[in-house]
Design a protein around this motif. Structure first.
Motif, PDB file in Angstrom:
ATOM      1  N   LEU A   1      55.414  43.962  33.545  1.00  0.00           N
ATOM      2  CA  LEU A   1      54.306  44.151  34.486  1.00  0.00           C
ATOM      3  C   LEU A   1      52.955  44.089  33.780  1.00  0.00           C
ATOM      4  CD1 LEU A   1      55.910  46.929  36.686  1.00  0.00           C
ATOM      5  CD2 LEU A   1      55.326  44.608  37.403  1.00  0.00           C
TER       6      LEU A   1
ATOM      7  N   VAL B   1      52.202  40.491  33.189  1.00  0.00           N
ATOM      8  CA  VAL B   1      51.742  39.821  34.412  1.00  0.00           C
ATOM      9  C   VAL B   1      50.290  40.194  34.703  1.00  0.00           C
ATOM     10  CG1 VAL B   1      52.045  39.686  36.922  1.00  0.00           C
ATOM     11  CG2 VAL B   1      54.044  39.659  35.414  1.00  0.00           C
ATOM     12  N   ALA B   2      50.000  41.498  34.615  1.00  0.00           N
ATOM     13  CA  ALA B   2      48.643  41.961  34.910  1.00  0.00           C
ATOM     14  C   ALA B   2      47.651  41.350  33.924  1.00  0.00           C
ATOM     15  CB  ALA B   2      48.591  43.491  34.856  1.00  0.00           C
TER      16      ALA B   2
ATOM     17  N   SER C   1      47.006  37.683  34.635  1.00  0.00           N
ATOM     18  CA  SER C   1      46.136  37.427  35.781  1.00  0.00           C
ATOM     19  C   SER C   1      44.678  37.717  35.444  1.00  0.00           C
ATOM     20  CB  SER C   1      46.591  38.249  36.993  1.00  0.00           C
ATOM     21  OG  SER C   1      46.171  39.584  36.866  1.00  0.00           O
ATOM     22  N   VAL C   2      44.454  38.769  34.640  1.00  0.00           N
ATOM     23  CA  VAL C   2      43.070  39.084  34.251  1.00  0.00           C
ATOM     24  C   VAL C   2      42.513  37.986  33.337  1.00  0.00           C
ATOM     25  CG1 VAL C   2      41.616  40.704  32.971  1.00  0.00           C
ATOM     26  CG2 VAL C   2      43.339  41.572  34.546  1.00  0.00           C
TER      27      VAL C   2
ATOM     28  N   HIS D   1      43.494  34.875  33.121  1.00  0.00           N
ATOM     29  CA  HIS D   1      43.319  33.658  33.906  1.00  0.00           C
ATOM     30  C   HIS D   1      41.986  33.701  34.657  1.00  0.00           C
ATOM     31  CE1 HIS D   1      44.202  30.407  36.706  1.00  0.00           C
ATOM     32  NE2 HIS D   1      43.910  31.242  37.689  1.00  0.00           N
TER      33      HIS D   1
ATOM     34  N   THR E   1      36.353  39.936  34.908  1.00  0.00           N
ATOM     35  CA  THR E   1      36.732  38.623  35.409  1.00  0.00           C
ATOM     36  C   THR E   1      35.658  37.988  36.273  1.00  0.00           C
ATOM     37  OG1 THR E   1      37.745  39.635  37.339  1.00  0.00           O
ATOM     38  CG2 THR E   1      39.180  39.241  35.455  1.00  0.00           C
TER      39      THR E   1
ATOM     40  N   ALA F   1      42.756  38.813  40.478  1.00  0.00           N
ATOM     41  CA  ALA F   1      43.225  39.647  39.364  1.00  0.00           C
ATOM     42  C   ALA F   1      43.334  41.106  39.797  1.00  0.00           C
ATOM     43  CB  ALA F   1      42.275  39.510  38.174  1.00  0.00           C
TER      44      ALA F   1
ATOM     45  N   VAL G   1      46.838  43.077  39.581  1.00  0.00           N
ATOM     46  CA  VAL G   1      46.974  44.313  38.801  1.00  0.00           C
ATOM     47  C   VAL G   1      47.411  45.454  39.727  1.00  0.00           C
ATOM     48  CG1 VAL G   1      45.736  46.023  37.413  1.00  0.00           C
ATOM     49  CG2 VAL G   1      45.305  43.588  37.053  1.00  0.00           C
TER      50      VAL G   1
ATOM     51  N   CYS H   1      51.087  45.202  40.305  1.00  0.00           N
ATOM     52  CA  CYS H   1      51.865  45.647  39.140  1.00  0.00           C
ATOM     53  C   CYS H   1      51.887  47.177  39.061  1.00  0.00           C
ATOM     54  CB  CYS H   1      51.276  45.069  37.853  1.00  0.00           C
ATOM     55  SG  CYS H   1      51.438  43.277  37.750  1.00  0.00           S
TER      56      CYS H   1
END
Lengths: 340, 420
Positions: free
Chosen positions: A17, A20-21, A24-25, A27, B183, B189, B193, B196
């Motif tokens: 997790l 993944v987090a 994404s940040v 990206h 970001t 994002a 998050v 998650c």
């Protein structure tokens, strides 16, 4: 299951997790970095001096093109808004200007969350005054004389999954510095009777040339109204139903606005109209799409407004008499103001 | 979790109470696990709540006005879901963990949906489902808390849980804005998050909250049928608690009105307006455990009424002509104290008069009564404000609160409160 295996499961899940987090940040951060680089085929932008009066006919707006001048106020030739842009270094979310006075609604990055303020700018974009704005800025206007400035902000609910929003419309007298933080402080007359309600919202102020009269939208009990305001008596009077984000023509005879039309999808509910104030006649404009903006009169015949585009928003024009067609005049631009 | 664990244990061990004897004072591991789940889940959900207005207006360019119009419908549905959740959890002898887990999982599943929903209607639907998950889980979770703590420490157990819950609610916006800052408007994002984080919450629940019946059930106990759930209202104590919660709820002005009044009457500057709920939350966080402990000692019902006295005082301050600079702080402190003295404490008090096999249904009943009453109060307060102005509306609420308080005082449940 033993405690050991449970902890093991949790830790392995945490690893996935967190990955993944983090991805994404990263990206999103990389995407933000790309926005700092000027894209190919974008408008030419150079840093320079920008004046809100005396520099000839120009259009000043918030530049949304990628690159180092993203979100800055820029100016372009009034007759060719897609031409080369001169960037000022001043960042605004929303902007308007008239007679050498500008109002710039800015985000202030705080340690915890963003706050917002309205900055009154002089001809050379120097700050003359600043006011707190209680929420996300939405509309900005300056009276034709440059004396009064107005802005609207969205104020959101803070409770769990709170979904109720309200608006605040504020008016500042740039000569005395006096601020009316919300039009709710005015007396309201609806259909000839004094009107008071907790659910009243105001937005989209537009000023007349006399520095006394203004127009705005009032919403209450699920309906919107065009209201005429009086800065001296501090009263508001309802004039016409179903009018949002009014914009008064330079000659003071007509209101351009967005009207909620029946049968339109809930997410695109508006059509652009012009209301003749003396006859009450409504004219539909030749823009087929739903527009969510407060229009700007380039002159007594032409309107300018923003629609969503590849870089946030693009500017379009349409004739004010319902004829002709809508044309895109600039990409990556929002909040235009015509100055000379 | 370990931090919270050690802190709670340390404070429990540090507070040596005379006459309390050598009773075991540590908070049950299940309560700490549930507190952790709530903390994590609140971080996740408040992340979304904090950025939602910005996302709608700045990210999607939507006009969010009128977005709250469906609130009435949601409130009704949410009340039904709450009752259903409470009932389902009781059936089959303690499926609390799994019904609560379904509620947490439902809310977690909503977060990635926010990535695809780009217009108001789908976003509204996603939020409604998110809220359904919250409605589903609340009663079973509170039942689990009450079932896994001894009657004489229930107030503190709920206090610990509510404090952890509120800590999560305070942390969520911080995390969200850190992500947003890193970001530059990366709402995707934030939602990822948040998802998650929500999954971690569900995992902690699944792995560390014991399932099955948390307390050994009496074989001869009432089977948890719907009829039995509603028959709970024939129990005098629970009926009185529900009626009192309902009456007092009818005079509890909703938070947003309190902040609005605070701003209007005391001239709180606009830039501080968004921070007002944080003041209430901070006071709630600080006071939840101490007031829960005091409630265990002096009686939960007394504490519950005392909390409403704090609210009445807050109304009084808002109505008074005193305009000192300390006034906003005093009002927010009282407002937070009101929550700390009533939110978990009411559940602890209600748990005393509901048998374990119907605990979840009983708590859902009380919660639903309170929620419906508060919603009714919101509507009538808005109408009173419209008709007579804010001052008159608040005066009316204060009088109503005082009256309801007196009735509640007279109606007090006579069941032996857990002595301490």
């Amino acid at each position: 299951m033993t405690l050991r295996s449970r902890v093991l499961i949790l830790v392995s899940a945490l690893v996935v997790l967190v990955a993944v987090a983090a991805a994404s940040v990263l990206h999103a951060a990389a995407r933000a970095d790309r926005r700092e680089q000027a894209g190919p085929g974008g408008p030419r932008i150079a840093a320079g001096r920008l004046a809100l009066a005396g520099g000839g006919p120009r259009v000043v707006f918030r530049n949304m093109a990628w690159g180092p001048h993203r979100d800055e106020l820029v100016s372009a030739p009034a007759d060719d808004p897609s031409g080369p842009r001169t960037a000022s270094g001043v960042k605004c979310l929303r902007f308007y200007a008239a007679s050498g006075t500008g109002v710039c609604l800015q985000a202030v990055h705080g340690p915890v969350r963003d706050t917002y303020r309205a900055v009154i700018l002089d001809t050379r974009l120097k700050e003359r005054a600043r006011y707190d704005v209680p929420g996300i800025p939405s509309r900005a206007r300056v009276s034709p004389s440059g004396r009064f400035a107005a802005w609207t902000a969205f104020v959101g609910g803070d409770s769990y999954a709170g979904t109720a929003f309200s608006t605040r419309a504020a008016i500042a007298d740039t000569r005395t510095g006096r601020l009316t933080p919300t039009l709710e402080a005015y007396r309201t007359v609806k259909d000839g009777r004094p009107y008071r309600a907790a659910d009243v919202n105001f937005w989209g102020v537009t000023f007349a040339a006399d520095d006394r009269t203004f127009y705005a939208t009032m919403a209450t009990h699920g309906s919107t109204y065009l209201v005429r305001g009086d800065l001296r008596t501090r009263t508001l009077t309802t004039l016409h139903p179903n009018v949002e984000c009014p914009s008064l023509s330079p000659d003071g005879t007509r209101i351009a606005y967005k009207k909620r039309v029946k049968g339109a999808p809930e997410d695109a509910p508006w059509h652009l109209y012009v209301l003749n104030l003396s006859t009450g006649h409504e004219t539909a404009l030749a823009e087929p799409r739903s527009v969510d903006d407060q229009l700007v009169w380039r002159d007594n015949r032409t309107l300018v407004y923003a629609l969503p585009g590849d870089y946030g928003a693009d500017l379009y024009t349409v004739p004010a008499d319902g004829t002709g067609k809508a044309h895109r005049v600039a990409t990556a631009a929002v909040s235009p103001a015509y100055v000379d | 979790m370990y931090v919270a664990d050690s802190r709670a244990t340390a404070s429990a061990a540090g507070a040596v109470r005379p006459r309390a004897g050598r009773r075991r004072t540590a908070v049950a591991p299940t309560v700490l696990a549930l507190g952790t789940v709530s903390l994590i889940t609140d971080v996740s959900s408040e992340m979304v709540t904090a950025v939602l207005p910005l996302y709608l207006v700045a990210g999607l360019g939507l006009s969010p006005l009128g977005f709250g119009l469906l609130d009435g419908v949601y409130n009704g549905v949410s009340a039904l879901v709450r009752l259903a959740g409470g009932h389902l959890a009781d059936r089959g002898g303690g499926r609390h963990k799994w019904v609560a887990g379904a509620g947490y999982a439902l809310s977690a599943a909503c977060k990635p949906l926010l990535l695809v929903a780009q217009t108001l209607t789908p976003i509204g639907l996603v939020l409604a489902v998110d809220r359904t998950g919250k409605g589903l889980r609340t009663a079973p979770r509170d039942a689990l808390i009450s079932l896994s703590s001894t009657p004489e420490t229930r107030g503190r157990a709920f206090g610990v849980h509510r404090a952890m819950d509120t800590a999560g609610a305070l942390l969520g916006p911080l995390v969200a804005f850190l992500v947003l800052r890193a970001t530059v408007d990366g709402y995707d994002a934030v939602f990822t998050v948040s998802f998650c984080v929500a999954v971690v919450g569900v995992l902690v629940l699944v792995l560390f909250v014991p399932g099955g019946a948390a307390a050994p059930l009496d074989r001869s106990a009432t089977p948890a049928t719907l009829r039995a759930a509603f028959a709970l209202l024939r129990r005098r104590d629970l009926r009185r608690i529900t009626v009192c919660a309902l009456l007092l709820g009818l005079a509890t002005v909703s938070d947003s009105f309190v902040y609005l009044l605070l701003q209007r009457r005391l001239g709180v500057p606009d830039r501080w307006f968004a921070l007002l709920p944080l003041g209430t939350a901070a006071a709630f966080l600080l006071l939840a455990v101490p007031l829960g402990r005091v409630a265990d000692r002096v009686g939960r019902w007394r504490m519950f009424l005392g909390g409403h006295l704090a609210l009445l005082l807050a109304y009084g301050l808002l109505l008074s002509s005193w305009h000192g600079p300390a006034l906003p702080y005093a009002v927010l402190l009282l407002h937070g104290a009101f929550y700390a003295a009533t939110d978990g404490v009411l559940m602890a008090a209600a748990a005393d008069s509901v048998p374990p096999e119907l605990r979840s249904s009983g708590l859902a009943l009380v919660q639903t009564g309170q929620a419906v009453a508060r919603f009714t109060c919101s509507l009538s307060f808005g109408a009173a404000w419209t008709a007579w102005g804010d001052r008159a509306a608040l005066t009316g609420s204060a009088v109503a609160l005082a009256l309801c308080g007196l009735i509640a005082l007279a109606l007090r449940p006579i069941a032996p409160e857990s002595p301490a």
